[in-house]
Write an enzyme that holds these catalytic residues in place. Structure first.
Site, PDB file in Angstrom:
ATOM      1  N   CYS A 237      28.716 -30.352  11.633  1.00  0.00           N
ATOM      2  CA  CYS A 237      29.551 -29.159  11.823  1.00  0.00           C
ATOM      3  C   CYS A 237      30.974 -29.557  12.186  1.00  0.00           C
ATOM      4  O   CYS A 237      31.224 -30.029  13.296  1.00  0.00           O
ATOM      5  CB  CYS A 237      28.941 -28.289  12.927  1.00  0.00           C
ATOM      6  SG  CYS A 237      29.941 -26.862  13.349  1.00  0.00           S
TER       7      CYS A 237
ATOM      8  N   CYS B 227      32.619 -27.401  14.900  1.00  0.00           N
ATOM      9  CA  CYS B 227      32.149 -27.740  16.248  1.00  0.00           C
ATOM     10  C   CYS B 227      32.776 -29.039  16.752  1.00  0.00           C
ATOM     11  O   CYS B 227      33.146 -29.139  17.913  1.00  0.00           O
ATOM     12  CB  CYS B 227      30.636 -27.939  16.262  1.00  0.00           C
ATOM     13  SG  CYS B 227      29.706 -26.692  15.385  1.00  0.00           S
ATOM     14  N   ASP B 228      32.869 -30.039  15.906  1.00  0.00           N
ATOM     15  CA  ASP B 228      33.118 -31.393  16.404  1.00  0.00           C
ATOM     16  C   ASP B 228      34.415 -32.060  15.947  1.00  0.00           C
ATOM     17  O   ASP B 228      34.725 -33.159  16.403  1.00  0.00           O
ATOM     18  CB  ASP B 228      31.930 -32.298  16.006  1.00  0.00           C
ATOM     19  CG  ASP B 228      30.626 -31.823  16.647  1.00  0.00           C
ATOM     20  OD1 ASP B 228      30.709 -31.252  17.751  1.00  0.00           O
ATOM     21  OD2 ASP B 228      29.558 -32.017  16.054  1.00  0.00           O
TER      22      ASP B 228
END
Ligand code: NAP
Length: 312
Positions: free
Chosen positions: A133, A136-137
């Site tokens: 993701c 997300c990261d």
């Protein structure tokens, strides 16, 4: 046999938020989870994009508090795998491996999962350099090197997104031609931060608690090459986008889905079956994040409450 007001399938952020709202509405609620609560975020070490989460928040810590919150409002939890169901009637019947359950309404929040590479070291280093993701990261790789595995729309779009953070993005693709739409490809070819490693697959990911190197195989020659982290960085990111699958197999033929198996709902999370709702990543939607899953869960629970009231 007990007839619950609401049964929620799945105890990730969508299911737990639905449980919280159903519990607070004094609905007799059961959450059925297959393995352990949390869904995909239990493998997330750091969460900085859920409102209110600061430095020390991890996936497990956030989920533990979400579970506690549902329990505070009297929501029951059980572990079982649903294998069949009858959703059409006023009383919905869910058949599990261990038991059979009945409810006036059902919220499907069984989530989705990224397809893993399946190579050695991938599982151990997930959340420690291996990610599925970018939203997300990506921020954790500010000014680092990252590799993106895959050649479809997701891989190339996410690679473009990652260029805003990483100093260099290399797309590793198993063929010598991308699958992504031409318009997306053009953007990638024009971006000088993006490099390509053609005819290549990742064979092994190595590292002691964090990604330090990976072994890549040339699919044409079979030659193996080990890519080491830059000495100063000590690590690099590996973002895998080789497909994403909703956990919706068991619901096939029971509720309406799109061609990729994502469940179709309206803005009230209603499926085509009265009294059956879907929330979170299993639903057809544009952004799959904890915050959107939780929001779906809240809406689904409130609408389930309304449905029950109208049918009493
Ligand atoms: P996808 O289109 O199925 O592409 C998967 C990619 O991963 C392919 O390039 C495939 O290689 C590669 N791959 C599959 N298994 C692999 C393995 N075991 N090892 C190495 N590589 C592997 O998946 P997606 O990119 O997630 O897209 C899914 C769907 O969503 C598509 O219909 C896509 O069009 C849509 N989507 C659209 C947009 C958009 O329109 N903006 C954005 C994202 C997704 P091969 O090419 O060799 O098969």
């Amino acid at each position: 046999m007990e007839i619950y007001d609401v049964i929620i399938i799945g105890a990730g952020p969508a299911g737990l938020a639905a449980g919280l709202y159903a519990g607070r509405a004094r609905l007799n609620t059961l959450i059925i989870e297959k393995e352990k609560s949390g869904g995909q975020i239990v493998i997330t070490d750091e969460i900085e994009n859920y409102p209110g989460c600061l430095d020390e928040e991890t996936g497990p810590s956030l989920i533990a508090r979400m579970v506690k919150q549902t329990e505070k409002f009297g929501v029951a939890h059980t572990l079982d795998t649903i294998t069949d169901m009858e959703l059409e009637g006023d009383v919905k019947v869910l058949k599990g491996l261990h038991d059979e359950y009945r409810a006036k309404s059902v919220i499907i929040a069984a989530g989705a999962r990224p397809v893993p590479i399946g190579c050695k070291g991938e599982k151990e280093l997930t959340g420690k350099g291996v990610s599925y993701c970018a939203t997300c990261d990506a921020a954790f790789f500010e000014d680092f090197e990252v590799y993106v595995v895959g050649g479809g729309d997701s891989a190339v779009e996410e690679a473009l997104y990652l260029t805003k953070f990483a100093r260099k993005v290399t797309i590793i693709h198993r063929r010598d031609e991308l699958r992504a739409a031409k318009s997306i490809q053009e953007k990638a070819f024009a971006n000088d931060k993006i490099d390509f490693m053609w005819n290549s697959v990742v064979e092994e990911i190595k590292g002691d608690g964090i990604v330090e190197s990976m072994v890549v195989k040339d699919t044409k020659t079979g030659e193996l090459k080990e890519i080491q982290a830059d000495e100063e960085d000590g690590t690099f990111g590996i973002f895998v986008f080789i497909g994403y699958r909703p956990n919706s197999g068991v619901f096939e033929g029971k509720v309406e889905m799109n061609e990729r198996g994502y469940i179709l709902t309206n803005a009230d999370m209603e499926t085509n079956v009265p009294g059956v709702f879907a929330a979170g990543d299993i639903r057809e939607k544009s952004l799959r994040q904890v915050v959107t899953a939780a929001a779906d869960g809240a809406v689904a629970a409130v609408q389930a409450g309304k449905y029950i009231e109208e049918h009493e």
